[in-house]
Motif scaffolding. Structure first.
Motif, PDB file in Angstrom:
ATOM      1  N   GLY A   1      -2.611   1.916  -4.806  1.00  0.00           N
ATOM      2  CA  GLY A   1      -2.156   3.303  -4.734  1.00  0.00           C
ATOM      3  C   GLY A   1      -3.156   4.232  -5.378  1.00  0.00           C
TER       4      GLY A   1
ATOM      5  N   TYR B   1       9.194   8.287  -5.622  1.00  0.00           N
ATOM      6  CA  TYR B   1       8.406   7.441  -6.519  1.00  0.00           C
ATOM      7  C   TYR B   1       9.247   6.483  -7.350  1.00  0.00           C
ATOM      8  CZ  TYR B   1       9.655  10.770 -10.230  1.00  0.00           C
ATOM      9  OH  TYR B   1      10.347  11.551 -11.119  1.00  0.00           O
TER      10      TYR B   1
ATOM     11  N   THR C   1      -4.360   6.844   0.033  1.00  0.00           N
ATOM     12  CA  THR C   1      -4.651   5.442  -0.265  1.00  0.00           C
ATOM     13  C   THR C   1      -5.301   4.781   0.949  1.00  0.00           C
ATOM     14  OG1 THR C   1      -2.856   5.234  -1.879  1.00  0.00           O
ATOM     15  CG2 THR C   1      -3.652   3.193  -0.867  1.00  0.00           C
TER      16      THR C   1
ATOM     17  N   SER D   1       5.800   4.001   1.102  1.00  0.00           N
ATOM     18  CA  SER D   1       5.269   5.366   1.115  1.00  0.00           C
ATOM     19  C   SER D   1       6.368   6.411   1.144  1.00  0.00           C
ATOM     20  CB  SER D   1       4.365   5.537   2.353  1.00  0.00           C
ATOM     21  OG  SER D   1       4.013   6.880   2.560  1.00  0.00           O
ATOM     22  N   SER D   2       6.078   7.552   0.537  1.00  0.00           N
ATOM     23  CA  SER D   2       6.973   8.710   0.631  1.00  0.00           C
ATOM     24  C   SER D   2       6.705   9.518   1.895  1.00  0.00           C
ATOM     25  CB  SER D   2       6.810   9.617  -0.596  1.00  0.00           C
ATOM     26  OG  SER D   2       7.193   8.941  -1.763  1.00  0.00           O
TER      27      SER D   2
ATOM     28  N   THR E   1       2.772   9.011  -8.223  1.00  0.00           N
ATOM     29  CA  THR E   1       3.940   8.540  -7.478  1.00  0.00           C
ATOM     30  C   THR E   1       3.953   7.027  -7.324  1.00  0.00           C
ATOM     31  OG1 THR E   1       2.821   8.858  -5.355  1.00  0.00           O
ATOM     32  CG2 THR E   1       4.120  10.711  -6.193  1.00  0.00           C
ATOM     33  N   ASP E   2       2.824   6.391  -7.589  1.00  0.00           N
ATOM     34  CA  ASP E   2       2.742   4.932  -7.478  1.00  0.00           C
ATOM     35  C   ASP E   2       2.960   4.225  -8.803  1.00  0.00           C
ATOM     36  OD1 ASP E   2       1.906   4.924  -4.661  1.00  0.00           O
ATOM     37  OD2 ASP E   2       0.060   5.831  -5.404  1.00  0.00           O
TER      38      ASP E   2
ATOM     39  N   TYR F   1       0.824  -1.202   0.000  1.00  0.00           N
ATOM     40  CA  TYR F   1       0.000   0.000   0.000  1.00  0.00           C
ATOM     41  C   TYR F   1       0.860   1.255   0.000  1.00  0.00           C
ATOM     42  CZ  TYR F   1      -3.172  -3.392   2.332  1.00  0.00           C
ATOM     43  OH  TYR F   1      -3.908  -4.495   2.685  1.00  0.00           O
ATOM     44  N   ASP F   2       0.460   2.227  -0.787  1.00  0.00           N
ATOM     45  CA  ASP F   2       0.852   3.598  -0.524  1.00  0.00           C
ATOM     46  C   ASP F   2       0.093   3.997   0.741  1.00  0.00           C
ATOM     47  OD1 ASP F   2       1.890   6.205  -0.996  1.00  0.00           O
ATOM     48  OD2 ASP F   2       0.002   6.779  -1.940  1.00  0.00           O
TER      49      ASP F   2
ATOM     50  N   LYS G   1      10.856   3.530  -4.913  1.00  0.00           N
ATOM     51  CA  LYS G   1       9.858   2.663  -4.287  1.00  0.00           C
ATOM     52  C   LYS G   1       9.959   1.223  -4.795  1.00  0.00           C
ATOM     53  CE  LYS G   1       5.836   5.450  -2.904  1.00  0.00           C
ATOM     54  NZ  LYS G   1       4.377   5.618  -3.146  1.00  0.00           N
TER      55      LYS G   1
ATOM     56  N   CYS H   1       5.770   1.424  -9.338  1.00  0.00           N
ATOM     57  CA  CYS H   1       5.444   0.172  -8.646  1.00  0.00           C
ATOM     58  C   CYS H   1       4.288  -0.543  -9.334  1.00  0.00           C
ATOM     59  CB  CYS H   1       5.081   0.465  -7.185  1.00  0.00           C
ATOM     60  SG  CYS H   1       6.494   0.819  -6.134  1.00  0.00           S
TER      61      CYS H   1
ATOM     62  N   TYR I   1      -0.613  -4.282  -5.557  1.00  0.00           N
ATOM     63  CA  TYR I   1      -0.176  -2.933  -5.184  1.00  0.00           C
ATOM     64  C   TYR I   1      -1.388  -2.007  -5.236  1.00  0.00           C
ATOM     65  CZ  TYR I   1       2.523   1.289  -4.593  1.00  0.00           C
ATOM     66  OH  TYR I   1       3.026   2.468  -4.079  1.00  0.00           O
TER      67      TYR I   1
END
Length: 264
Positions: free
Chosen positions: A196, A154, A16, A113-114, A200-201, A11-12, A157, A204, A194
């Protein structure tokens, strides 16, 4: 005995599992900033100094707290406890784990996550994750944050997906670069989901998708803004999109249960 297959759900976090950026749910306000002003200044700092945007916001959090907030691990944990979660997140993990057990699938949950690891660790669901990969600080002997320890953006990741695939979860373990035969992977990409919400996702999502896994785009059901998930679907970054509703019998739960069935 035949080993149970493992399904890894990654997960982000911001937008999310939570409807807003974690920093904007108390911390930014505590240092006397308007949320929009904080992010504007942070992005300008990054742009003017060829700086990673995540390093910029971490620098802003640290320096702008002086004289206002004691910037410690405890402070970040406390702020994490204020972070709101989407409906059903608090019971989601136990429900999905139970469904997996009943089907003969071992389900593991990961954060990539960022956002800030220390804030995520302060949320009510932190203990549900096998591993939390997120940006974090180094703290001195008094518990004060003095330097970035990890920065997750991003593009980098994707390294954590390879760690999950190979079962090399320690971020300093160079074994992630070792050669593995396909039958040696602990969690092959086809056994990954995944989840998101935004650009940014995409790295991934693309990596999981192209290797037989499942990428799911989620959107806020209150705003009903599907523009990001529509674009990601059109560009073949995701296979599915659903509201960020983690309640029992939601579209997301039904979808993940079908993926579990397919896994077994």
């Amino acid at each position: 005995m035949k080993k149970e297959p493992i399904l890894a759900i990654c997960y982000d976090f911001d937008k999310t599992l939570s409807p807003d950026d974690m920093q904007a749910q108390g911390y930014i306000q505590s240092i006397d900033y308007e949320v929009a002003d904080f992010w504007k200044e942070s992005n300008e700092l990054a742009k003017n100094n060829d700086m990673d945007q995540n390093l910029a916001y971490m620098y802003m959090m640290s320096t702008r707290s002086r004289g206002k907030v004691l910037f410690t691990r405890d402070t970040l944990h406390e702020q994490g406890g204020k972070v709101k979660l989407f409906p059903g997140v608090d019971t989601w993990f136990d429900r999905i784990n139970e469904y997996g057990r009943n089907k003969g699938v071992s389900v593991e949950h990961y954060i990539i996550s960022s956002g800030l690891k220390e804030m995520i660790e302060g949320t009510e669901v932190a203990e549900k994750f096998t591993k939390i990969y997120a940006s974090s600080f180094y703290f001195d002997d008094t518990g004060v944050a003095v330097w970035p320890a990890q920065v997750v953006n991003y593009t980098n990741k994707t390294q954590f997906l390879f760690r999950i695939e190979k079962g090399v979860l320690d971020i300093n373990d160079q074994g992630v670069n070792s050669f593995f035969q396909p039958n040696q992977y602990r969690v092959p990409f086809r056994n990954m989901i995944y989840i998101g919400d935004s650009d940014t996702d995409i790295p991934c999502m693309k990596l999981v998708n192209t290797n037989g896994g499942h990428s799911i785009g989620v959107y806020n059901s209150e705003t009903k803004d599907k523009s990001k998930v529509f674009r990601m679907l059109d560009e073949k970054r995701i296979k599915y999109y659903v509201p960020a509703d983690y309640n029992e019998n939601s579209q997301l739960e039904q979808l993940v249960k079908m993926i579990i069935d397919r896994t077994i």
